[in-house]
Design a protein around this motif. Structure first.
Motif, PDB file in Angstrom:
ATOM      1  N   VAL B  12       0.843  -1.196   0.000  1.00  0.00           N
ATOM      2  CA  VAL B  12       0.000   0.000   0.000  1.00  0.00           C
ATOM      3  C   VAL B  12       0.877   1.244   0.000  1.00  0.00           C
ATOM      4  CG1 VAL B  12      -1.633   1.334   1.347  1.00  0.00           C
ATOM      5  CG2 VAL B  12      -1.945  -1.119   1.111  1.00  0.00           C
ATOM      6  N   PHE B  13       1.930   1.212   0.824  1.00  0.00           N
ATOM      7  CA  PHE B  13       2.791   2.390   0.927  1.00  0.00           C
ATOM      8  C   PHE B  13       3.609   2.630  -0.325  1.00  0.00           C
ATOM      9  CE2 PHE B  13       2.127   4.609   4.525  1.00  0.00           C
ATOM     10  CZ  PHE B  13       2.087   3.841   5.659  1.00  0.00           C
ATOM     11  N   ALA B 303       5.569   0.684  13.663  1.00  0.00           N
ATOM     12  CA  ALA B 303       5.922   2.006  14.198  1.00  0.00           C
ATOM     13  C   ALA B 303       6.042   3.011  13.067  1.00  0.00           C
ATOM     14  CB  ALA B 303       7.223   1.925  14.979  1.00  0.00           C
ATOM     15  N   ILE B 304       6.625   2.577  11.939  1.00  0.00           N
ATOM     16  CA  ILE B 304       6.763   3.480  10.793  1.00  0.00           C
ATOM     17  C   ILE B 304       5.384   3.862  10.264  1.00  0.00           C
ATOM     18  CG2 ILE B 304       7.491   3.574   8.380  1.00  0.00           C
ATOM     19  CD1 ILE B 304       9.980   1.933   9.274  1.00  0.00           C
ATOM     20  N   LEU B 308       4.266   7.683  10.248  1.00  0.00           N
ATOM     21  CA  LEU B 308       4.014   8.304   8.947  1.00  0.00           C
ATOM     22  C   LEU B 308       2.598   8.867   8.891  1.00  0.00           C
ATOM     23  CD1 LEU B 308       5.681   8.608   6.375  1.00  0.00           C
ATOM     24  CD2 LEU B 308       4.442   6.659   5.447  1.00  0.00           C
ATOM     25  N   ILE B 309       1.641   8.057   9.306  1.00  0.00           N
ATOM     26  CA  ILE B 309       0.250   8.503   9.285  1.00  0.00           C
ATOM     27  C   ILE B 309       0.062   9.683  10.234  1.00  0.00           C
ATOM     28  CG2 ILE B 309      -2.087   7.852   9.985  1.00  0.00           C
ATOM     29  CD1 ILE B 309      -1.584   5.125   8.828  1.00  0.00           C
ATOM     30  N   SER B 310       0.698   9.605  11.409  1.00  0.00           N
ATOM     31  CA  SER B 310       0.544  10.684  12.385  1.00  0.00           C
ATOM     32  C   SER B 310       1.116  11.995  11.849  1.00  0.00           C
ATOM     33  CB  SER B 310       1.238  10.322  13.696  1.00  0.00           C
ATOM     34  OG  SER B 310       0.689   9.149  14.232  1.00  0.00           O
ATOM     35  N   LEU B 311       2.299  11.915  11.246  1.00  0.00           N
ATOM     36  CA  LEU B 311       2.940  13.130  10.740  1.00  0.00           C
ATOM     37  C   LEU B 311       2.114  13.761   9.620  1.00  0.00           C
ATOM     38  CD1 LEU B 311       6.718  12.167  10.734  1.00  0.00           C
ATOM     39  CD2 LEU B 311       5.641  14.021  11.996  1.00  0.00           C
ATOM     40  N   LEU B 479       7.657   2.032  23.046  1.00  0.00           N
ATOM     41  CA  LEU B 479       7.727   2.464  21.645  1.00  0.00           C
ATOM     42  C   LEU B 479       6.941   3.753  21.420  1.00  0.00           C
ATOM     43  CD1 LEU B 479       7.483  -0.582  19.224  1.00  0.00           C
ATOM     44  CD2 LEU B 479       9.080   1.310  19.149  1.00  0.00           C
ATOM     45  N   TYR B 480       5.720   3.796  21.958  1.00  0.00           N
ATOM     46  CA  TYR B 480       4.914   5.012  21.816  1.00  0.00           C
ATOM     47  C   TYR B 480       5.624   6.197  22.445  1.00  0.00           C
ATOM     48  CZ  TYR B 480       0.606   3.288  19.764  1.00  0.00           C
ATOM     49  OH  TYR B 480      -0.324   2.805  18.889  1.00  0.00           O
ATOM     50  N   LEU B 481       6.173   5.970  23.639  1.00  0.00           N
ATOM     51  CA  LEU B 481       6.871   7.024  24.353  1.00  0.00           C
ATOM     52  C   LEU B 481       8.032   7.552  23.520  1.00  0.00           C
ATOM     53  CD1 LEU B 481       6.266   8.070  27.166  1.00  0.00           C
ATOM     54  CD2 LEU B 481       8.129   6.659  28.024  1.00  0.00           C
ATOM     55  N   LEU B 482       8.795   6.632  22.938  1.00  0.00           N
ATOM     56  CA  LEU B 482       9.966   7.018  22.153  1.00  0.00           C
ATOM     57  C   LEU B 482       9.563   7.795  20.906  1.00  0.00           C
ATOM     58  CD1 LEU B 482      12.274   3.877  22.344  1.00  0.00           C
ATOM     59  CD2 LEU B 482      12.496   6.075  23.505  1.00  0.00           C
ATOM     60  N   MET B 483       8.415   7.477  20.345  1.00  0.00           N
ATOM     61  CA  MET B 483       7.987   8.182  19.133  1.00  0.00           C
ATOM     62  C   MET B 483       7.617   9.619  19.425  1.00  0.00           C
ATOM     63  SD  MET B 483       5.951   5.682  16.606  1.00  0.00           S
ATOM     64  CE  MET B 483       4.578   5.542  17.675  1.00  0.00           C
TER      65      MET B 483
END
Lengths: 255, 509
Positions: B12-13, B303-304, B308-311, B479-483
C-alpha cells in the motif's frame, strides 16, 4: 498662505455605536508644520489622528493627504469600492507612531524597520537594510539594530518605532501620545527626535499631553474639546492669552 | 506460500502509493486473485499472526486450498472483526472467512456458502474446578464469552447467570485463570486451542448448541458463491478438508457425524504440537528475549506506519486548521459562522464515527478512498478542528496594536497576517500543538477499524496470539513514548527560543 495644505480635513464626522466622537472637524496642515493637538481625554483628538491614517473609517466628510483624497457622504452610504485602495495609498504617505510603540516582538529592531519596505514596497534586502541603518542612525539606535524590542528601554523602543515609520519615507508623521507610556526621564530623547525631524522639514501632527513640548516646539496648537476644534492658535497666543474660555480652563492646570 | 500482512501494508505504501485500493486493482498478469479477509486479532486458531508476523490458522489453510482448487491466488486483507462485512460490501475483498456461523435469519446484502466446519459451544473451567460439570451448573455464576459470539443465541437462559462479553477471547480465558469469572463459553476451536496453550484450564460438559461456519460473499457475486460451494465439496471428497482440521486438532464429533471417521497421521499431529510450542511465550526468560528480537521487524514496520500517518495527519491538521482559524477570526460573518460550525461539528463527534463515515459511508456516495488516505484524512480533519481553536487562541492573544501597526505601515491584511500575526501566533501555540500531536499519535490506533495495521493493532495481534500482554505491553508502551519524545524536545527548544524574543518575561531597560 497661498500654497496647498498637505493635510486637508473638511467637516469630518465619526461615531462609535451611535455616539458621535467627531462633530464636523476641519483642519489644514501645511508642509513642514509641527502641529500639537491638545485637549482633555475623550475630546476626539486620537480618533481624529486615526481617521487621517484610515485606522478608523470616516462616517462623512473629506480627508486629503498630498494627492490622495477620501470622501464619504454619510454613514449610510457604503464606502465606494475603491475606498480601500485609496485608503491604502493614503496610508503609504503617512507614518504613524503609537502610544504603546507596537513594535513586532518576534523581530529584531533592524528587521522591524526593514519589514514594511520589503513587503510593501518590494525593496531588495540590501537596499532595505541600507535604508534601515540610515533611519536608525537618525534616531540614534544604529548600534541596537540586532536587539529584540523587549530588551530595549521604552524610549529606545519608541525611537525604533519612529525609525520604522520613517523607513517608508512618509510625507507626514502622526504621533498618538508618543510619550505617555514612558518614564519621565525617557521622554526627552523621543521629543528630541521629533525636534530633529522638524528641523529637517518633516510635517508632523502630535496628539500630546506634553504641554511644554507643545509650547516650545509646535508651530501652532490645536485645542479640541467635545469632538470639535475649539481654538487654533500660535503657541504663544494659546498659552499666554487663550481666546476661548474652555481653552483657558484646560490650560490653567498646566501653569 | 502465505502472503504476510506486512507485505500488504508495504504494498500500500510503496507500490500502489497512497491512492490505490489495497489490492486487486493491479493489472498484473498471472492467476486471478482471490482477496479474502479476516480479523488477524481475534482468530486463534482461525486466523492469527505467527511469531514472524505471517498469518496462519486453519481457515488460512482452507482458503488457500480453495483458491488452489479454483486456480486463483489467495491474497489476505486484514480488517477489524466488526468491519468485515461492511468492508466486503464496500468491495475491499471478495470473501470473508473468519469463524462466521450461518444465522437462521440470514444477513442482508451478503450470502453464506455451505458450511466448511461444524462446531458447537464448549465450556472451559479451571483445572481444579469440580462444581461445574455441565451448563446447568452455571446458576448464579459468572461466565465469559466473546463480544460477538453468535453461538449464544441457541443456548437457553439460566437463572442468575452473569454473562461478560470480551473484545478478545484470550482476555476471557485470562480472567478465568485469575478467578474473575467461573467459566468461559466459546466455540470448540478456541476452547481446544486455549486449553492446550494455557496451563490450568480444561474443557467440561457436552457440546452446546450447533454452529455451522460458512464463508461470506457479497450478494453482488452469486457466481463466486457457486464456485466456493463447489470447491468445498471437492475438498471434503478428496479428504483435504479433513486433513487440515486434523492438523489443527479440530476434528470433533459433529465433523465425524458429517464426513465419517478420519484418523490423523503422525505428521499432522506433530504439526499441531509444533504450532502450540511456537506460540507459547511462557518459557524461560532468554527464550522470551529471543522471541522479542524476532518481533523487531514487525514492530518497526508498525511504528513506521503509525509515525508516517501521524505526521501526515498533523501536517494536514496544522495547514487547514490555520486557514480555518483565520476565516473564523477575520472573515465576514457568513464565512466565520461556517468555519465555527465546521469546527464544532468535527470536535463534537467521535473520531471513530468519522472514520467509519469516511471509509465505509462515503462509498455509498461513490467516493472510495484507500485505507491510508482515508485514515490520514479522518485523523487530519478531526485534529484540524482542535488546531484551528489553538491558532484562534494564539491570534486573539496578540495585542490589537500589532495589526494596527502593520496596517499603518501600509501592509495589506494578508501581508500583516503573514509577517506579523501568524509568526507570533505560532510561537504562542507550540505547547498546545505539541500536546495534540502526542494525542494524535495515540489516536491513530483507531485506524485498525479501517484495515490499517499500526502499532496498537500489532500489539493486540501479537499479545493475543502469544498470550503475552505484560511483556509486549511494556515494549509497545515504550515504543509510543519514544515516538513522541523527539517532538516534545523539539517543541521545548522552539519554545525557549521564541519565548525570549516575544519578551514574555517582560524585560525592560
Amino acid at each position: 498662505m497661498s500654497e496647498r495644505p498637505i493635510i486637508h480635513i473638511e467637516d469630518l464626522h465619526k461615531s462609535f455605536d451611535e455616539v458621535e466622537v467627531l462633530h464636523g472637524v476641519s483642519l489644514d496642515v501645511y508642509q513642514g508644520d509641527l502641529v500639537s493637538i491638545i485637549g482633555p481625554s475623550g475630546c476626539g483628538k486620537s480618533t481624529l489622528l486615526r481617521c487621517i491614517n484610515c485606522l478608523e473609517i470616516l462616517d462623512s466628510g473629506k480627508i486629503c493627504v498630498g494627492d490622495v483624497s477620501l470622501s464619504r457622504k454619510s454613514k449610510q452610504v457604503h464606502p465606494n469600492p475603491r475606498f480601500e485602495e485609496h485608503a491604502h495609498q493614503l496610508r503609504s504617505q503617512v507614518g504613524m507612531v503609537f502610544q504603546a510603540f507596537n513594535l513586532f516582538p518576534h523581530k529584531t529592531i533592524l528587521e522591524n524597520v526593514m519589514l514594511a519596505p520589503q513587503v510593501v514596497k518590494k525593496e531588495s534586502e540590501a537596499y532595505a537594510e541600507e535604508r534601515a541603518y540610515q533611519v536608525l542612525k537618525k534616531v540614534g539606535l544604529a548600534r541596537y539594530s540586532g536587539r529584540y524590542p523587549a530588551s530595549l528601554s521604552g524610549g529606545q523602543q519608541q525611537r525604533a518605532a519612529i525609525a520604522r515609520a520613517l523607513a517608508m519615507t512618509p510625507r507626514v508623521m502622526l504621533y498618538d501620545e508618543p510619550t505617555s507610556s514612558l518614564d519621565p526621564e525617557l521622554v526627552q530623547e523621543v521629543l528630541q527626535v521629533m525636534r530633529d525631524l522638524d528641523a529637517e522639514g518633516m510635517t508632523q501632527v502630535v496628539v500630546t499631553h506634553e504641554m511644554s513640548f507643545a509650547r516650545d516646539a509646535s508651530d501652532y496648537i490645536v485645542y479640541m474639546e467635545g469632538g470639535r476644534i475649539v481654538e487654533i492658535a500660535d503657541e504663544d497666543e494659546i498659552f499666554i492669552a487663550p481666546k476661548d474660555e474652555r481653552t483657558q480652563r484646560f490650560l490653567k492646570r498646566f501653569r | 506460500m502465505h502472503r504476510c500482512l506486512i507485505a500488504v501494508i508495504l504494498g500500500v505504501f510503496m507500490g500502489q502509493a497512497l491512492f490505490a485500493e489495497p489490492s486487486g486493482s493491479s493489472g498484473s498478469s498471472g492467476p486471478k486473485e482471490l482477496r479474502w479477509a479476516a480479523d488477524p486479532n481475534s482468530g486463534v486458531p482461525y486466523v492469527f499472526a505467527d511469531p514472524k508476523g505471517a498469518i496462519i490458522g486453519f481457515e488460512v489453510d482452507i482458503i488457500h486450498a480453495i483458491a488452489e482448487c479454483l486456480g486463483r491466488k489467495a491474497v489476505f486483507i486484514g480488517n477489524n472483526f466488526d468491519c468485515l462485512i461492511p468492508g466486503l460490501r464496500r468491495g475491499l475483498y471478495d470473501v470473508v472467512i473468519n469463524g462466521l456461523p450461518l444465522l437462521p435469519t440470514g444477513s442482508p446484502g451478503v450470502l453464506y456458502t455451505d458450511p466448511y466446519f461444524l462446531s458447537y459451544g464448549q465450556l472451559v473451567v479451571r483445572q481444579n474446578e469440580t462444581t461445574i460439570q455441565h451448563f446447568d451448573d452455571l446458576e448464579n455464576r459468572k461466565i465469559g464469552t466473546y463480544r460477538n459470539w453468535k453461538g449464544g443465541i441457541s443456548i437457553k437462559p439460566i437463572e442468575g447467570l452473569e454473562l461478560r462479553r470480551y473484545a478478545y477471547e484470550v482476555n476471557a480465558y485470562e480472567d478465568l485463570l485469575h478467578r474473575r469469572i467461573d467459566a468461559v463459553l466459546l466455540d470448540f476451536p478456541e476452547s481446544a486451542y486455549y486449553t492446550a496453550l494455557i496451563k490450568g484450564l480444561k474443557m467440561v460438559g457436552p457440546p452446546l448448541g450447533n454452529l455451522e461456519y460458512g464463508m461470506v460473499v457479497s450478494d453482488d457475486h452469486p457466481e463466486l458463491l457457486e464456485e466456493l460451494n463447489a470447491a468445498i465439496k471437492i475438498l471434503t471428497q478428496t479428504g483435504v478438508l479433513q486433513g487440515i482440521l486434523v492438523s489443527w486438532k479440530l476434528w470433533n464429533p459433529r465433523m465425524e457425524a458429517w464426513l465419517g471417521p478420519y484418523t490423523a497421521t503422525e505428521e499432522q499431529t506433530a504439526h499441531y504440537e509444533k504450532t502450540i510450542a511456537s506460540q507459547n511465550t511462557d518459557t524461560a526468560d532468554d527464550g522470551r528475549v529471543v522471541r522479542y528480537i524476532g518481533f523487531l521487524p514487525i514492530l518497526l514496520e508498525a511504528a513506521i506506519t503509525t509515525l508516517l500517518i501521524s505526521l501526515l495527519s498533523m501536517l494536514l491538521a496544522l495547514t487547514l486548521g490555520l486557514f480555518l482559524a483565520i476565516v473564523r477570526v477575520y472573515w465576514a460573518r457568513p464565512f466565520s459562522l461556517l468555519a465555527s460550525m465546521i469546527i464544532e461539528a468535527l470536535r463534537g463527534t467521535p473520531l471513530l464515527i468519522q472514520l467509519y463515515l469516511i471509509f465505509y459511508g462515503l462509498p455509498h456516495l461513490g467516493i472510495k478512498l484507500p485505507p491510508i488516505l482515508a485514515g490520514i484524512l479522518g485523523l487530519g480533519l478531526n485534529y484540524m478542528a482542535y488546531e484551528a481553536e489553538n491558532y484562534r487562541a494564539g491570534l486573539i492573544a496578540i495585542p490589537k496594536g500589532q495589526m494596527e501597526a502593520a496596517r499603518a505601515l501600509g501592509m495589506s491584511h494578508f501581508q500583516a497576517l503573514r509577517h506579523v500575526m501568524i509568526p507570533q501566533a505560532i510561537r504562542i501555540v507550540i505547547p498546545p500543538i505539541t500536546n495534540d500531536f502526542i494525542s494524535l499519535i495515540k489516536d491513530s490506533s483507531l485506524l485498525s477499524v479501517i484495515t490499517i495495521v499500526e502499532l496498537t493493532e500489532t500489539y493486540t495481534q501479537l499479545a493475543n496470539a502469544h498470550y503475552d500482554f505484560l511483556g509486549l505491553g511494556l515494549i509497545f508502551a515504550v515504543l509510543y513514548l519514544l515516538m513522541g519524545l523527539p517532538f516534545v524536545l523539539l517543541a521545548r527548544r522552539a519554545e525557549r527560543k521564541g519565548g525570549s524574543r516575544v519578551g514574555i518575561r517582560g524585560a525592560k531597560g
